[in-house]
Every structure is written in structure tokens, then in C-alpha cells.
Design a protein around this motif. Structure first.
Motif, PDB file in Angstrom:
ATOM      1  N   ALA A 127       0.849  -0.938   0.126  1.00 27.90           N
ATOM      2  CA  ALA A 127       0.027  -0.185   0.174  1.00 27.90           C
ATOM      3  C   ALA A 127       1.116   1.055   0.317  1.00 27.90           C
ATOM      4  O   ALA A 127       1.614   0.969   0.719  1.00 27.90           O
ATOM      5  CB  ALA A 127      -0.989   0.074   0.866  1.00 27.90           C
ATOM      6  N   PRO A 128       0.401   2.281  -0.698  1.00 27.39           N
ATOM      7  CA  PRO A 128       1.700   3.244  -0.981  1.00 27.39           C
ATOM      8  C   PRO A 128       2.033   3.602   0.087  1.00 27.39           C
ATOM      9  O   PRO A 128       0.409   3.983   0.939  1.00 27.39           O
ATOM     10  CB  PRO A 128       0.488   4.510  -1.340  1.00 27.39           C
ATOM     11  CG  PRO A 128      -0.443   3.647  -2.598  1.00 27.39           C
ATOM     12  CD  PRO A 128      -0.698   2.022  -1.659  1.00 27.39           C
ATOM     13  N   GLY A 129       2.446   4.625   0.883  1.00 25.65           N
ATOM     14  CA  GLY A 129       3.281   5.042   2.316  1.00 25.65           C
ATOM     15  C   GLY A 129       2.964   3.987   3.779  1.00 25.65           C
ATOM     16  O   GLY A 129       3.088   4.081   4.419  1.00 25.65           O
ATOM     17  N   SER A 130       3.188   2.519   3.094  1.00 32.27           N
ATOM     18  CA  SER A 130       3.278   1.717   3.935  1.00 32.27           C
ATOM     19  C   SER A 130       4.414   1.245   4.631  1.00 32.27           C
ATOM     20  O   SER A 130       5.326   1.657   3.751  1.00 32.27           O
ATOM     21  CB  SER A 130       2.695   0.786   3.792  1.00 32.27           C
ATOM     22  OG  SER A 130       2.830  -0.744   4.344  1.00 32.27           O
ATOM     23  N   ALA A 131       4.018   1.504   6.091  1.00 31.38           N
ATOM     24  CA  ALA A 131       5.835   1.326   6.506  1.00 31.38           C
ATOM     25  C   ALA A 131       6.860   0.199   6.196  1.00 31.38           C
ATOM     26  O   ALA A 131       7.680  -0.303   6.449  1.00 31.38           O
ATOM     27  CB  ALA A 131       5.870   1.212   7.711  1.00 31.38           C
ATOM     28  N   ASP A 132       6.125  -1.082   6.069  1.00 32.82           N
ATOM     29  CA  ASP A 132       6.221  -2.705   5.478  1.00 32.82           C
ATOM     30  C   ASP A 132       7.140  -2.879   4.277  1.00 32.82           C
ATOM     31  O   ASP A 132       6.245  -2.343   3.128  1.00 32.82           O
ATOM     32  CB  ASP A 132       5.086  -3.813   5.941  1.00 32.82           C
ATOM     33  CG  ASP A 132       5.700  -5.130   5.690  1.00 32.82           C
ATOM     34  OD1 ASP A 132       6.479  -5.188   5.950  1.00 32.82           O
ATOM     35  OD2 ASP A 132       5.153  -6.352   5.659  1.00 32.82           O
TER      36      ASP A 132
END
Length: 107
Positions: free
Chosen positions: A102-107
């Protein structure tokens, strides 16, 4: 050796958190130790080739991990400004994950 009561209480109070910390450290290292003993049939180089057939970009992160009960090579591939996650089974070489982060995901 006999300790005064205050010293004995202080030592007992310190031993509980130290024992918990030591036990937590063992749990944290367990997957890493297990990964060192499990030898994949599919090498990292072979798994990279498979992943790059599915996702056309640049590999930015590689992990060898146990997920859903099996060992696999996991690749984060930068593709058109997004991260394409590809998982390759370490025993068979088959793709077991093909998803977009997902956009902006930390993973």
C-alpha cells in the motif's frame, strides 16, 4: 553467604526482570537460528530470477523468512514508484506471494 534482608529483597527484585529479559532474547533469536540450519533447495540467485520475471523493476530488499509454515525468499521490488512484493518458495521455486504494498506503508 548471608545478606542483610534489604539487600536480599533488592537482589530478588532485580532477578525477575533480568530472567524475563533473557527469556525474551532467546525467543527473538530463535527464528534466526532456525533459518541458519534450514538449507533452501532454491538459491537466492535462482529466486531473484523468478521474482524478476513476475515484477519488472529493481530489488530494494531481500529476506529469507519463515511465513505460513514454510521458508521462502521475499523480495521488495521497486516498480513504477511502488513496491511489488514477491515471495518465492525456498523448496519449490514457485511464487507464493505476488502483491503490491500500500502507498505510504512502512512494511
Amino acid at each position: 553467604m548471608k545478606f542483610p534482608p534489604r539487600v536480599a529483597v533488592a537482589l530478588a527484585a532485580l532477578s525477575i526482570p533480568l530472567a524475563a529479559y533473557a527469556a525474551a532474547g532467546q525467543d527473538r533469536d530463535e527464528p534466526r537460528a532456525e533459518a541458519q540450519t534450514f538449507r533452501p533447495k532454491v538459491s537466492e540467485v535462482e529466486a531473484r530470477r523468478v521474482a524478476l520475471v513476475v515484477a519488472h523493476g529493481q530489488i530494494v530488499e531481500t529476506e529469507y523468512e519463515k511465513e505460513d509454515g514454510g521458508w521462502r525468499w521475499s523480495f521488495d521490488i521497486s516498480e513504477n514508484g511502488r513496491i511489488h512484493e514477491i515471495g518465492v518458495d525456498a523448496m519449490t521455486g514457485k511464487v507464493v506471494e505476488d502483491s503490491w504494498e500500500a502507498p505510504g506503508s512502512a512494511d
